[in-house]
Design a protein around this motif. Structure first.
Motif, short mmCIF file in Angstrom:
data_model
loop_
_atom_site.label_atom_id
_atom_site.label_comp_id
_atom_site.label_asym_id
_atom_site.label_seq_id
_atom_site.Cartn_x
_atom_site.Cartn_y
_atom_site.Cartn_z
N ILE A 84 -2.24 5.72 -3.99
CA ILE A 84 -3.56 5.17 -3.64
C ILE A 84 -4.72 6.05 -4.14
CG2 ILE A 84 -2.82 3.76 -1.66
CD1 ILE A 84 -3.85 6.04 0.14
N SER A 85 -4.40 7.23 -4.63
CA SER A 85 -5.48 8.05 -5.20
C SER A 85 -5.78 7.60 -6.64
CB SER A 85 -5.10 9.54 -5.18
OG SER A 85 -4.09 9.78 -6.14
N GLN A 86 -4.84 6.86 -7.22
CA GLN A 86 -4.99 6.42 -8.62
C GLN A 86 -5.28 4.94 -8.75
OE1 GLN A 86 -4.61 8.32 -11.64
NE2 GLN A 86 -5.04 9.86 -10.11
N TRP A 87 -4.78 4.15 -7.79
CA TRP A 87 -4.81 2.69 -7.94
C TRP A 87 -5.26 2.00 -6.67
CZ3 TRP A 87 -4.18 1.52 -12.84
CH2 TRP A 87 -3.41 2.37 -13.64
N LYS A 88 -5.80 0.79 -6.88
CA LYS A 88 -6.09 -0.08 -5.74
C LYS A 88 -5.52 -1.44 -6.11
CE LYS A 88 -8.85 -1.37 -2.09
NZ LYS A 88 -7.73 -1.96 -1.37
N LEU A 128 -14.76 -1.51 -17.53
CA LEU A 128 -15.65 -0.52 -16.91
C LEU A 128 -15.56 0.76 -17.74
CD1 LEU A 128 -17.52 0.16 -14.51
CD2 LEU A 128 -15.49 0.98 -13.31
N LYS A 129 -16.70 1.11 -18.35
CA LYS A 129 -16.67 2.25 -19.26
C LYS A 129 -17.38 3.47 -18.71
CE LYS A 129 -15.92 -0.49 -23.36
NZ LYS A 129 -16.52 -1.29 -24.42
N THR A 130 -17.85 3.37 -17.46
CA THR A 130 -18.61 4.49 -16.89
C THR A 130 -17.71 5.50 -16.19
OG1 THR A 130 -18.99 3.11 -14.95
CG2 THR A 130 -20.76 3.18 -16.57
N VAL A 131 -16.42 5.20 -16.09
CA VAL A 131 -15.48 6.17 -15.54
C VAL A 131 -14.37 6.39 -16.57
CG1 VAL A 131 -15.87 5.76 -13.08
CG2 VAL A 131 -14.22 4.35 -14.30
N SER A 132 -13.65 7.48 -16.40
CA SER A 132 -12.65 7.79 -17.40
C SER A 132 -11.29 8.04 -16.75
CB SER A 132 -13.16 9.00 -18.18
OG SER A 132 -12.13 9.78 -18.64
N TYR A 133 -10.29 7.38 -17.27
CA TYR A 133 -8.91 7.57 -16.82
C TYR A 133 -8.01 7.58 -18.04
CZ TYR A 133 -9.86 6.63 -11.84
OH TYR A 133 -10.30 6.69 -10.56
N ASP A 134 -6.82 8.18 -17.87
CA ASP A 134 -5.86 8.20 -18.97
C ASP A 134 -5.13 6.86 -19.07
OD1 ASP A 134 -6.40 10.79 -19.63
OD2 ASP A 134 -4.85 11.61 -18.29
N PHE A 135 -4.51 6.62 -20.21
CA PHE A 135 -3.58 5.50 -20.34
C PHE A 135 -2.43 5.76 -19.37
CE2 PHE A 135 -5.43 5.65 -24.69
CZ PHE A 135 -6.00 4.37 -24.68
N SER A 136 -1.80 4.69 -18.93
CA SER A 136 -0.72 4.88 -17.95
C SER A 136 0.52 4.07 -18.33
CB SER A 136 -1.21 4.46 -16.57
OG SER A 136 -0.13 4.51 -15.65
N ASP A 137 1.68 4.67 -18.02
CA ASP A 137 2.96 3.99 -18.23
C ASP A 137 3.53 3.47 -16.92
OD1 ASP A 137 2.91 4.58 -20.93
OD2 ASP A 137 4.04 6.46 -20.69
N TRP A 138 2.86 3.77 -15.82
CA TRP A 138 3.38 3.41 -14.50
C TRP A 138 3.57 1.89 -14.37
CZ3 TRP A 138 0.55 0.81 -10.46
CH2 TRP A 138 1.30 0.64 -9.30
N VAL A 139 4.72 1.49 -13.87
CA VAL A 139 5.01 0.07 -13.65
C VAL A 139 5.19 -0.16 -12.16
CG1 VAL A 139 6.59 -1.84 -14.16
CG2 VAL A 139 6.16 -0.10 -15.90
N TRP A 140 4.51 -1.18 -11.63
CA TRP A 140 4.56 -1.44 -10.19
C TRP A 140 5.91 -1.97 -9.76
CZ3 TRP A 140 1.11 -3.94 -13.52
CH2 TRP A 140 1.45 -5.24 -13.88
N ASN A 141 6.13 -1.80 -8.47
CA ASN A 141 7.38 -2.18 -7.84
C ASN A 141 7.44 -3.70 -7.60
OD1 ASN A 141 9.74 -2.01 -6.45
ND2 ASN A 141 8.86 -1.05 -4.64
N CYS A 142 8.59 -4.28 -7.82
CA CYS A 142 8.72 -5.74 -7.58
C CYS A 142 9.75 -6.05 -6.49
CB CYS A 142 9.12 -6.43 -8.87
SG CYS A 142 7.77 -6.55 -10.07
N ASP A 143 10.24 -5.05 -5.76
CA ASP A 143 11.27 -5.30 -4.72
C ASP A 143 10.72 -6.15 -3.59
OD1 ASP A 143 12.91 -3.81 -6.24
OD2 ASP A 143 12.69 -1.97 -5.06
N GLU A 194 0.82 -1.20 0.00
CA GLU A 194 0.00 0.00 0.00
C GLU A 194 0.86 1.25 0.00
OE1 GLU A 194 -4.08 -1.64 1.94
OE2 GLU A 194 -2.90 -0.19 3.06
N LEU A 195 2.09 1.09 0.47
CA LEU A 195 2.95 2.26 0.57
C LEU A 195 3.70 2.54 -0.72
CD1 LEU A 195 4.47 1.57 4.10
CD2 LEU A 195 2.68 3.21 3.51
N ASP A 196 3.70 1.59 -1.65
CA ASP A 196 4.56 1.81 -2.81
C ASP A 196 3.79 2.13 -4.09
OD1 ASP A 196 3.60 -0.64 -3.56
OD2 ASP A 196 5.54 -1.63 -3.72
N TYR A 197 2.58 2.64 -3.93
CA TYR A 197 1.87 3.13 -5.12
C TYR A 197 0.93 4.26 -4.73
CZ TYR A 197 -2.08 0.18 -3.61
OH TYR A 197 -3.10 -0.38 -2.90
#
Ligand code: ZN
Length: 236
Positions: free
Chosen positions: A57-61, A221-236, A52-55
């Motif tokens: 949280i306002s953008q992702w769950k 889910l097409k009822t909300v709108s978000y941009d495409f993202s390049d963010w890659v999650w952490n694997c440490d 939870e600390l490494d992303y």
């Protein structure tokens, strides 16, 4: 007189010896190597907390395995149609609105049937989309990175239903099977398969998710709108 002194000296020698022995035994007991401490068990709570600390949280769950859907993120292994590992590690991120729906659907199906969801793919970073395209540059199988996929927005999910033992219900084809048998409109000869696919469809549509024609496992889910993202999650 001398005898008495000799006896006392003898006693003193013995006393001294005993003190020395005691002193050594005490010393040696304090110098015993401490036992190695047991390995620290990383609890699920810790993992969840760490993640939870490494992303943002306002953008992702993040969908965590514990009490939630099973995760079988195929692109984090070579068990996928490209035969190559696309993600460095298996984590499932979705936009918060979609994550909420997926967790709700999972709880509902668990309560009602004892079943659960199993997720094959969630948010797919655009660099991973490019990697897929580089391996399979065919728009029939991979969405061109320039066009972008709902997965690249974190608004699509690939999934199936599992029974109470975690065994996948028979949907007629494997995940990422490219052929007419995987099409939503395909009428499978086995009534059990038809029933399973219908259950998945009804569940997802009841929560406002929509499918695509060619893949029984893909919903977005097409009822909300978000941009495409390049963010890659952490694997440490
Ligand atoms: Zn998909």
């Amino acid at each position: 007189m001398y005898n008495v002194i000799i006896v006392r000296i003898d006693n003193l020698v013995w006393l001294g010896l005993i003190i020395v022995i005691l002193a050594f035994s005490c010393k040696s007991s304090t110098e015993v190597e401490p036992l190695p401490s047991p390995p620290v068990q990383q609890s699920v709570a810790n993992i969840a907390e760490k993640h939870e600390l490494d992303y943002d949280i306002s953008q992702w769950k993040e969908i965590i395995n514990t009490n939630g859907p099973l995760l079988d993120i195929r692109y984090a292994t070579d068990n996928n149609f490209t035969k190559a590992q696309i993600y460095d590690c298996a984590r499932c991120f979705l936009r918060p609105e979609l994550a909420l729906k997926i967790n709700t659907i999972h709880s509902d199906i668990k309560k009602k049937y004892g079943y659960g969801l199993k997720l094959f793919d969630c948010y797919r970073p655009r660099p991973a989309q490019q990697k897929l395209w580089d391996i399979v540059p065919n728009a029939m199988y991979v969405t061109p990175p320039k066009k972008g996929s709902m997965h690249n927005k974190g608004l699509a999910i690939d999934l199936t239903i599992v029974d109470n033992k975690g065994v996948e219900l028979d949907m007629g084809t494997e995940y990422d099977f490219f052929g007419k048998e995987a099409h939503r409109t395909y009428v499978h000869p086995d009534p059990v398969v038809r029933k399973n696919r219908k259950l998945l469809k009804l569940l997802m549509e009841a929560h406002g998710l929509t499918g695509i024609r060619t893949e029984w496992w893909h919903y977005s889910l097409k009822t909300v709108s978000y941009d495409f993202s390049d963010w890659v999650w952490n694997c440490d």
